[in-house]
Design a protein around this motif. Structure first.
Motif, PDB file in Angstrom:
ATOM      1  N   GLY A  23      62.276  64.700  20.063  1.00 17.73           N
ATOM      2  CA  GLY A  23      63.085  64.100  19.030  1.00 17.73           C
ATOM      3  C   GLY A  23      63.331  64.991  17.828  1.00 17.73           C
ATOM      4  N   ALA A  24      62.705  66.163  17.780  1.00 11.93           N
ATOM      5  CA  ALA A  24      62.848  67.048  16.620  1.00 11.93           C
ATOM      6  C   ALA A  24      64.018  68.013  16.765  1.00 11.93           C
ATOM      7  N   THR A  25      64.597  68.129  17.952  1.00 14.29           N
ATOM      8  CA  THR A  25      65.698  69.068  18.151  1.00 14.29           C
ATOM      9  C   THR A  25      66.934  68.641  17.370  1.00 14.29           C
ATOM     10  N   LEU A  26      67.226  67.355  17.341  1.00 19.82           N
ATOM     11  CA  LEU A  26      68.425  66.878  16.645  1.00 19.82           C
ATOM     12  C   LEU A  26      68.406  67.244  15.165  1.00 19.82           C
ATOM     13  N   PRO A  27      67.350  66.913  14.406  1.00 15.16           N
ATOM     14  CA  PRO A  27      67.362  67.310  12.992  1.00 15.16           C
ATOM     15  C   PRO A  27      67.383  68.825  12.798  1.00 15.16           C
ATOM     16  N   LEU A  28      66.737  69.562  13.698  1.00  8.25           N
ATOM     17  CA  LEU A  28      66.760  71.018  13.617  1.00  8.25           C
ATOM     18  C   LEU A  28      68.186  71.527  13.764  1.00  8.25           C
ATOM     19  N   VAL A  29      68.902  71.060  14.781  1.00  4.64           N
ATOM     20  CA  VAL A  29      70.279  71.506  15.019  1.00  4.64           C
ATOM     21  C   VAL A  29      71.182  71.097  13.863  1.00  4.64           C
ATOM     22  N   LEU A  30      71.027  69.876  13.360  1.00  5.27           N
ATOM     23  CA  LEU A  30      71.850  69.438  12.232  1.00  5.27           C
ATOM     24  C   LEU A  30      71.617  70.320  11.007  1.00  5.27           C
ATOM     25  N   GLY A  31      70.388  70.716  10.772  1.00  7.14           N
ATOM     26  CA  GLY A  31      70.089  71.616   9.663  1.00  7.14           C
ATOM     27  C   GLY A  31      70.716  72.988   9.857  1.00  7.14           C
ATOM     28  N   LEU A  32      70.668  73.495  11.083  1.00  3.66           N
ATOM     29  CA  LEU A  32      71.275  74.793  11.384  1.00  3.66           C
ATOM     30  C   LEU A  32      72.793  74.742  11.197  1.00  3.66           C
ATOM     31  N   LEU A  33      73.412  73.643  11.616  1.00  7.82           N
ATOM     32  CA  LEU A  33      74.859  73.482  11.439  1.00  7.82           C
ATOM     33  C   LEU A  33      75.218  73.428   9.959  1.00  7.82           C
ATOM     34  N   ASP A  34      74.414  72.738   9.186  1.00 10.48           N
ATOM     35  CA  ASP A  34      74.638  72.656   7.745  1.00 10.48           C
ATOM     36  C   ASP A  34      74.524  74.045   7.115  1.00 10.48           C
TER      37      ASP A  34
END
Length: 135
Positions: free
Chosen positions: A24-35
């Motif tokens: 479940g931690a991949t989604l927030p990680l990817v969203l942060g990278l996109l930001d």
């Protein structure tokens, strides 16, 4: 809007010897990278119950081919830095539409015209009007 950053516990690192994101931690990680990469119009679609391909799909845009490529490179490198060696990528040479498969999260990075043409948000999120725009 800045996405929440993933925090890795030292107990996880000691137990696994890896910095791979926990479930479940991949989604927030990817969203942060996109930001961080200044991706535009980012939308997260929950795929739970729709497909077994992934748990979440992210659709986002870059302003140009070069920006799409830079966004994709940032996400790929960020995932690899966190121990995700199994990331699969399609479309990087042309950078009109880059697909990044990180297992539980699929990321589509488009040029705006290409995104409008394929309209994945309507295809995958059409029956869920409450899907959330991230930025």
């Amino acid at each position: 809007m800045t996405a929440p950053r993933e925090v890795l516990s030292t107990s996880h690192l000691a137990a696994t010897g890896s910095v791979e994101p926990q479930d479940g931690a991949t989604l927030p990680l990817v969203l942060g990278l996109l930001d961080d990469a200044k991706a535009e119009d980012t939308v997260s679609i929950d795929l739970t119950g729709k497909t077994s391909l992934a748990d979440s799909m992210i659709v986002t845009s870059g302003r140009s081919n070069r920006h799409v490529g830079a966004i994709a490179d940032r996400v790929i490198e960020g995932l690899k830095e966190r121990g995700r060696k199994d990331v699969r990528v399609e479309g990087l040479p042309h950078c009109d539409w880059v697909l990044i498969d990180a297992g539980d999260v699929i990321v589509h990075v488009f040029r705006p015209e290409v995104r409008h043409f394929y309209n994945l948000e309507k295809m995958w999120g059409g029956d869920r009007p409450a899907e959330r725009a991230v930025s």
